[in-house]
Design an enzyme around this catalytic site. Structure first.
Site, mmCIF file in Angstrom:
data_model
loop_
_atom_site.group_PDB
_atom_site.id
_atom_site.type_symbol
_atom_site.label_atom_id
_atom_site.label_comp_id
_atom_site.label_asym_id
_atom_site.label_seq_id
_atom_site.Cartn_x
_atom_site.Cartn_y
_atom_site.Cartn_z
ATOM 1 N N GLY A 112 0.826 -1.094 -0.148
ATOM 2 C CA GLY A 112 0.053 0.085 0.046
ATOM 3 C C GLY A 112 0.935 1.441 -0.053
ATOM 4 O O GLY A 112 2.082 1.086 -0.248
ATOM 5 N N ARG A 113 0.345 2.264 0.462
ATOM 6 C CA ARG A 113 1.178 3.458 0.428
ATOM 7 C C ARG A 113 2.442 3.319 1.245
ATOM 8 O O ARG A 113 3.626 3.913 0.700
ATOM 9 C CB ARG A 113 0.488 4.680 1.125
ATOM 10 C CG ARG A 113 -0.981 5.026 0.290
ATOM 11 C CD ARG A 113 -1.479 6.195 1.011
ATOM 12 N NE ARG A 113 -2.852 6.527 0.728
ATOM 13 C CZ ARG A 113 -4.080 5.823 1.147
ATOM 14 N NH1 ARG A 113 -3.668 4.953 2.083
ATOM 15 N NH2 ARG A 113 -4.951 6.362 0.588
ATOM 16 N N ILE A 114 2.352 2.873 2.369
ATOM 17 C CA ILE A 114 3.568 2.878 3.128
ATOM 18 C C ILE A 114 4.607 1.985 2.672
ATOM 19 O O ILE A 114 5.852 2.045 2.695
ATOM 20 C CB ILE A 114 3.268 2.605 4.636
ATOM 21 C CG1 ILE A 114 2.444 3.541 5.106
ATOM 22 C CG2 ILE A 114 4.718 2.388 5.525
ATOM 23 C CD1 ILE A 114 1.703 3.336 6.704
ATOM 24 N N ARG A 130 -2.018 -8.249 -1.799
ATOM 25 C CA ARG A 130 -3.405 -8.876 -2.341
ATOM 26 C C ARG A 130 -3.374 -8.592 -3.655
ATOM 27 O O ARG A 130 -3.877 -9.631 -4.404
ATOM 28 C CB ARG A 130 -4.772 -8.068 -1.403
ATOM 29 C CG ARG A 130 -5.192 -9.043 -0.364
ATOM 30 C CD ARG A 130 -6.183 -8.169 0.388
ATOM 31 N NE ARG A 130 -5.849 -6.813 0.388
ATOM 32 C CZ ARG A 130 -6.520 -5.869 1.039
ATOM 33 N NH1 ARG A 130 -7.570 -6.250 1.720
ATOM 34 N NH2 ARG A 130 -6.050 -4.713 1.178
ATOM 35 N N THR A 149 6.860 -2.509 11.272
ATOM 36 C CA THR A 149 6.303 -1.296 11.548
ATOM 37 C C THR A 149 4.671 -0.824 11.189
ATOM 38 O O THR A 149 3.958 0.036 11.262
ATOM 39 C CB THR A 149 7.040 0.242 10.829
ATOM 40 O OG1 THR A 149 6.589 -0.313 9.520
ATOM 41 C CG2 THR A 149 8.214 0.140 11.193
ATOM 42 N N SER A 150 4.186 -2.222 11.035
ATOM 43 C CA SER A 150 2.360 -2.126 10.800
ATOM 44 C C SER A 150 1.868 -2.324 12.216
ATOM 45 O O SER A 150 1.459 -1.471 12.509
ATOM 46 C CB SER A 150 2.336 -3.421 9.968
ATOM 47 O OG SER A 150 2.595 -4.586 10.463
ATOM 48 N N ARG A 151 1.348 -3.674 12.405
ATOM 49 C CA ARG A 151 0.660 -3.796 13.711
ATOM 50 C C ARG A 151 1.508 -5.074 14.179
ATOM 51 O O ARG A 151 1.752 -6.111 13.490
ATOM 52 C CB ARG A 151 -0.664 -4.253 13.169
ATOM 53 C CG ARG A 151 -1.678 -2.970 12.913
ATOM 54 C CD ARG A 151 -1.620 -2.027 14.301
ATOM 55 N NE ARG A 151 -2.648 -0.817 14.032
ATOM 56 C CZ ARG A 151 -1.939 0.293 13.579
ATOM 57 N NH1 ARG A 151 -0.642 0.330 13.318
ATOM 58 N NH2 ARG A 151 -2.719 1.651 13.550
ATOM 59 N N GLU A 183 0.939 -4.373 22.952
ATOM 60 C CA GLU A 183 1.591 -3.127 23.257
ATOM 61 C C GLU A 183 0.666 -2.767 24.520
ATOM 62 O O GLU A 183 -0.649 -2.627 24.513
ATOM 63 C CB GLU A 183 1.262 -2.202 22.314
ATOM 64 C CG GLU A 183 2.052 -2.356 21.144
ATOM 65 C CD GLU A 183 1.925 -1.404 20.106
ATOM 66 O OE1 GLU A 183 1.116 -0.360 20.326
ATOM 67 O OE2 GLU A 183 2.219 -1.895 18.873
ATOM 68 N N HIS A 188 6.381 2.127 19.231
ATOM 69 C CA HIS A 188 5.256 2.514 18.326
ATOM 70 C C HIS A 188 5.180 4.120 17.934
ATOM 71 O O HIS A 188 4.205 4.912 18.227
ATOM 72 C CB HIS A 188 3.885 2.151 18.715
ATOM 73 C CG HIS A 188 2.732 2.015 17.792
ATOM 74 N ND1 HIS A 188 1.838 1.184 17.702
ATOM 75 C CD2 HIS A 188 2.657 2.735 16.545
ATOM 76 C CE1 HIS A 188 0.915 1.422 16.617
ATOM 77 N NE2 HIS A 188 1.486 2.009 15.806
ATOM 78 N N GLY A 193 5.950 5.140 14.356
ATOM 79 C CA GLY A 193 6.264 4.905 13.099
ATOM 80 C C GLY A 193 5.823 6.449 12.458
ATOM 81 O O GLY A 193 6.817 7.157 11.614
HETATM 82 C C1 GLV Z 1 -0.044 4.337 13.586
HETATM 83 O O1 GLV Z 1 0.175 3.155 13.762
HETATM 84 C C2 GLV Z 1 -1.123 4.600 12.637
HETATM 85 O O2 GLV Z 1 -1.850 3.628 12.239
HETATM 86 O O3 GLV Z 1 -1.193 5.785 12.011
#
Ligand code: GLV
Length: 321
Positions: free
Chosen positions: A156-158, A178, A236-238, A267, A285, A287
Site C-alpha cells: 500500500g502507500r507505506i 493482495r 512497523t505495521s501492527r 502493546e 510505536h 512510526g
Molecule cells: C499508526 O500506527 C497508525 O496507524 O497511524
C-alpha cells in the site's frame, strides 16, 4: 440551537482545537493516560464527534452508548481499534489519516533496518558504557544492505514508500500483496512473488499490511522456518501480524538474524525475552512520530470532524455510510 459536542480522548498538543471550538463544544480528556473502557462509555454519551487514538478500543459496547455520534476521527492511518461494521450499521462515519504519514513511517522502517544490520543500538551502548578502549577489527560486525534482496509484504502507500527508498541501495525488490501493482513494478522494478518465495529469498522482510483476521499471525513459526538464517524482519505495521512467541523462538534458535520492531502483539507489553536480545532493536510505536507528520495528522483529524459536522463529505473516510 445547542452546539454540537466533540470529545477528544487524549490531548494532542499539535491539534488545532481552536478551529473546533469556534463552532462546537469541545471536551478533552485532561489526564495524561488512555481512558478506561468505562470512562470511554461515559464520555461517548451525547457526543456528536469523537477524536480517538489507537489505544481506544471502540467496540460494540462503546458504540451501543454512542447515542448521538456522527463521526469518529481516528488519529492514525490504521483503524483496527474501531469496529467498522458496527459503526457503519449505526451510520457513524469513521475517518483516518492516510497519505500524510507514509514517508515518515517508511523512514522509521529504514531506521530499524540500519539499526539492526549495523548494530547501532549495541554500538551506542558500548560507547556510553565506557567499554570502548581501542579500534577492534572484530567489533560489532553487521550486514551490508547494498545489493541485497528486499521483501515487502503489503504494498500500500507505506509499503511502496519503503520500497522506493531502497533505490539508492541497488536492491532487488520482491513484494507480496493482495493485488499486483503494475505501475509499481514498472517504475521501481519491483517483482511480484507469492509469500513463500518472498520469505525464502528476501534478505530483509518488512511488513506493511493492515491488521485483519487474515493478516493476524501471518508471520509465525512456519514462516520463520522458511526465512534465511541471515534474514532480518522489520515490523512497523501492527504487532499481531507477527506471532511474537514464534518470533522469540526463531531469534533464539538462530532461524533468523535479527528484528526491528516498532509494534508489538500486546502493546505496551512485550515478550520479556526480547528485552535481553542484542539482535533486536525496538521502538515504542512511533512510526509517524515526526513533528511535521504529527502536525499534518492532527490537522486532518480536525478537518474530518469539521467536514462531517458541517454536513459535508469526510476528507478521508474509512467506511461508506
Ligand atoms: C499508526 O500506527 C497508525 O496507524 O497511524
Amino acid at each position: 440551537m445547542d452546539r454540537k459536542k466533540i470529545y477528544i480522548t487524549r490531548e494532542v498538543p499539535l491539534m488545532q482545537v481552536d478551529l473546533l471550538r469556534q463552532h462546537f463544544d469541545v471536551e478533552i480528556n485532561p489526564m495524561d493516560r488512555t481512558l478506561t473502557k468505562e470512562e470511554l462509555i461515559e464520555k461517548v454519551k451525547g457526543k456528536d464527534a469523537l477524536i480517538t487514538q489507537l489505544a481506544n478500543k471502540i467496540d460494540k459496547e462503546v458504540l451501543d452508548n454512542a447515542d448521538n455520534l456522527k463521526v469518529i476521527s481516528n488519529f492514525a492511518v490504521g483503524y483496527n481499534n474501531i469496529d467498522i461494521e458496527e459503526a457503519t450499521k449505526r451510520g457513524i462515519q469513521v475517518t483516518n489519516t492516510p497519505g500524510v504519514l507514509s514517508d515518515t513511517t517508511a523512514e522509521l522502517a529504514w531506521a530499524l533496518m540500519f539499526a539492526v544490520t549495523r548494530r547501532v543500538a549495541e554500538g551506542d551502548g558500548y560507547v556510553r558504557n565506557n567499554k570502548w578502549n581501542s579500534f577492534d577489527p572484530n567489533l560489532l560486525l553487521g550486514q551490508d544492505v547494498t545489493g541485497k534482496t528486499l521483501g515487502v509484504i503489503g504494498a500500500g502507500r507505506i509499503g511502496k514508500a519503503f520500497a522506493k527508498k531502497s533505490l539508492g541501495f541497488d536492491m532487488k525488490i520482491l513484494y507480496h500483496n493482495r493485488n499486483r501493482d503494475e505501475e509499481f513494478e514498472k517504475e521501481y522494478g519491483a517483482i511480484y512473488v507469492d509469500k513463500e518465495t518472498l520469505l525464502k529469498e528476501a534478505d530483509f522482510i518488512s511488513l506493511h499490511v493492515p491488521l485483519t483476521d487474515e493478516t493476524k499471525h501471518s508471520i509465525g513459526r512456519d514462516e520463520f522456518k522458511m526465512m534465511k538464517n541471515t534474514a532480518i524482519i522489520i515490523n512497523t505495521s501492527r504487532g499481531p501480524v507477527i506471532d511474537e512467541k514464534a518470533l522469540v523462538e526463531a531469534l533464539k534458535e538462530g532461524q533468523i538474524w535479527g528484528a526491528g520492531l516498532d509494534v508489538f502483539e500486546n502493546e505496551p507489553k512485550i515478550e520479556e525475552e526480547l528485552r535481553s536480545m542484542n539482535n533486536v532493536v525496538m521502538t515504542p510505536h512511533v512510526g509517524s512520530a515526526s513533528n511535521e507528520t504529527r502536525t499534518k495528522m492532527a490537522r486532518l483529524v480536525v478537518d474530518n470532524v469539521l467536514a462531517v459536522l458541517n454536513g459535508n463529505r469526510a476528507i478521508t473516510p474509512v467506511n461508506q455510510i
